[in-house]
Design an enzyme around this catalytic site. Structure first.
Site, PDB file in Angstrom:
ATOM      1  N   ASP A  43      11.981  10.409 -39.407  1.00  0.00           N
ATOM      2  CA  ASP A  43      11.726  10.884 -41.085  1.00  0.00           C
ATOM      3  C   ASP A  43      12.607  12.145 -41.432  1.00  0.00           C
ATOM      4  O   ASP A  43      13.553  12.829 -40.636  1.00  0.00           O
ATOM      5  CB  ASP A  43      10.446  12.198 -40.491  1.00  0.00           C
ATOM      6  CG  ASP A  43       8.944  11.726 -40.606  1.00  0.00           C
ATOM      7  OD1 ASP A  43       8.940  10.536 -41.459  1.00  0.00           O
ATOM      8  OD2 ASP A  43       8.799  11.605 -39.537  1.00  0.00           O
ATOM      9  N   ASP A  68      15.903   8.255 -35.715  1.00  0.00           N
ATOM     10  CA  ASP A  68      14.503   9.239 -35.799  1.00  0.00           C
ATOM     11  C   ASP A  68      14.303   8.104 -36.484  1.00  0.00           C
ATOM     12  O   ASP A  68      14.835   7.303 -37.559  1.00  0.00           O
ATOM     13  CB  ASP A  68      15.112  10.358 -35.237  1.00  0.00           C
ATOM     14  CG  ASP A  68      13.865  11.643 -35.829  1.00  0.00           C
ATOM     15  OD1 ASP A  68      12.963  11.521 -36.552  1.00  0.00           O
ATOM     16  OD2 ASP A  68      14.863  12.216 -37.591  1.00  0.00           O
TER      17      ASP A  68
HETATM   18  O1  C5P Z   1      10.584  11.143 -37.084  1.00  0.00           O
HETATM   19  P1  C5P Z   1      10.039  12.263 -37.285  1.00  0.00           P
HETATM   20  O2  C5P Z   1      10.882  12.639 -35.863  1.00  0.00           O
HETATM   21  O3  C5P Z   1      12.139  13.104 -37.498  1.00  0.00           O
HETATM   22  O4  C5P Z   1       9.262  13.425 -37.437  1.00  0.00           O
HETATM   23  C1  C5P Z   1       9.350  14.695 -37.222  1.00  0.00           C
HETATM   24  C2  C5P Z   1       9.102  15.085 -38.285  1.00  0.00           C
HETATM   25  O5  C5P Z   1       7.837  16.029 -38.875  1.00  0.00           O
HETATM   26  C3  C5P Z   1      10.023  16.989 -37.975  1.00  0.00           C
HETATM   27  O6  C5P Z   1      11.488  17.134 -38.971  1.00  0.00           O
HETATM   28  C4  C5P Z   1       8.758  17.622 -38.867  1.00  0.00           C
HETATM   29  O7  C5P Z   1       9.261  18.148 -39.636  1.00  0.00           O
HETATM   30  C5  C5P Z   1       7.656  16.738 -39.757  1.00  0.00           C
HETATM   31  N1  C5P Z   1       5.706  17.350 -39.672  1.00  0.00           N
HETATM   32  C6  C5P Z   1       5.175  17.057 -41.026  1.00  0.00           C
HETATM   33  N2  C5P Z   1       4.053  17.751 -40.627  1.00  0.00           N
HETATM   34  C7  C5P Z   1       3.369  17.879 -39.052  1.00  0.00           C
HETATM   35  C8  C5P Z   1       4.417  17.620 -38.023  1.00  0.00           C
HETATM   36  C9  C5P Z   1       5.905  17.067 -38.413  1.00  0.00           C
HETATM   37  O8  C5P Z   1       6.190  16.760 -41.892  1.00  0.00           O
HETATM   38  N3  C5P Z   1       2.204  18.163 -39.392  1.00  0.00           N
HETATM   39 MG    MG Z   2      13.405  13.727 -38.721  1.00  0.00          MG
END
Ligand code: C5P
Ligand code: MG
Length: 289
Positions: free
Chosen positions: A40, A38
């Protein structure tokens, strides 16, 4: 075997099983290994000096590319939906439609901002995004050992790629599955491409990319890195799997979520901002230590 596994941040439900799996993966050698991670809060830091670090989305949310009014709306979305994302009292079924709602609303707002493609690199450069300590060794070692690294992210592919490019680790063995931006002919964001990837549909995302996993079919040992329970499905497309060793970063709501993480991940890293454990494991599996 691996000194990093003695760190105080490391928790394992069944250390004996981990040891067995590590020995089997080491025996099979690096030519049978693939890494799926993954992005983030797994490859990037969750916090630095007590302050939260941004996700791909947050890099844009906090940048000059977004109007003040839109920033407030994106912040409202974050305040509403992030607590749901990490709420251990709600089921995946309950959270899933709400996560789709979050991503969809946020992407609609980003599209309204007429973001220019050539402004992404400066936004990343000026952001506070940070890869975890030890990232250089992680990426460089996988490259040197010719081990493929799939970064599977529900973040934003264009932003993620820029983060690893600026860090000098976007090596040819790295492949990314993520949400990519669609720019019009003048380089302005007009939509997001393809099927949305959010934290709870990584299984569907994996199954859409069977070609990639078919190419890697001789690599039957998988090291998986994630920070959400949804990340456990990133390897669902892998064919002929022998071993899968799952490492989970537990960053937030640690006490509440620890039982479910211990149950789902083989190794849980509690509030650990480093790549020490994945790096130690990789040296061991690839026979460098
Ligand atoms: O790379 P990863 O799959 O972890 O990315 C997803 C993350 O992005 C989620 O854990 C979520 O907290 C974050 N997110 C965000 N803003 C959004 C949608 C998702 O920060 N609008
Ligand atoms: Mg993540």
């Amino acid at each position: 075997m691996i000194p990093e596994l003695s760190k105080s941040s490391v928790f394992m439900r069944d250390p004996g099983r981990v040891e067995q799996m590590l020995a089997s993966m080491r025996n099979a050698g690096s030519s049978t290994l693939q890494v799926i991670s993954d992005f983030d809060m797994t490859l990037t830091r969750f916090a630095y000096n007590g302050k939260r670090c941004p996700t791909c989305h947050n890099i844009l949310d906090n940048s000059e590319l977004i109007s003040e009014d839109c920033k407030a709306k994106l912040q409202d979305l974050l305040d509403t939906y992030y607590p749901i994302e990490i709420d251990s009292t709600r089921s995946v079924e309950e959270k899933l439609p709400l996560m789709v709602e979050w991503w969809t609303k946020a992407h609609e707002l980003l599209v309204q901002q007429k973001i220019r493609k050539d402004n992404l690199a400066p936004a990343v450069r000026e952001s506070e995004a940070m890869l975890r300590e030890g990232y250089q060794q992680f990426f460089d070692n996988l490259h040197q050992m010719c081990v493929p690294l799939l970064i599977f992210s529900a973040g934003i592919g264009d932003v993620l790629e820029e983060v690893i490019r600026q860090a000098g680790v976007f090596h040819p063995n790295v492949k990314v599955f993520s949400n990519y931006m669609d720019f019009d002919e003048s380089g302005v964001l007009q939509a997001f491409k393809g099927q949305l990837i959010h934290i709870y549909n990584k299984r569907e995302g994996a199954l859409l990319n069977t070609e990639h996993f078919h190419e890697l079919r001789s690599r039957s040992n998988v090291l998986l890195l994630g920070d959400s329970l949804g990340d456990l499905h990133m390897a669902d497309g892998v064919t002929d799997m022998q071993n899968i060793l799952k490492i989970g970063y537990l960053n937030d709501k640690v006490e509440e979520r620890k039982p479910s993480y211990l149950n789902a991940y083989d190794i849980v890293l509690e509030k650990d901002e480093t790549m020490d454990v994945p790096n130690g494991i990789l040296l061991y599996i690839t026979g460098q230590k």
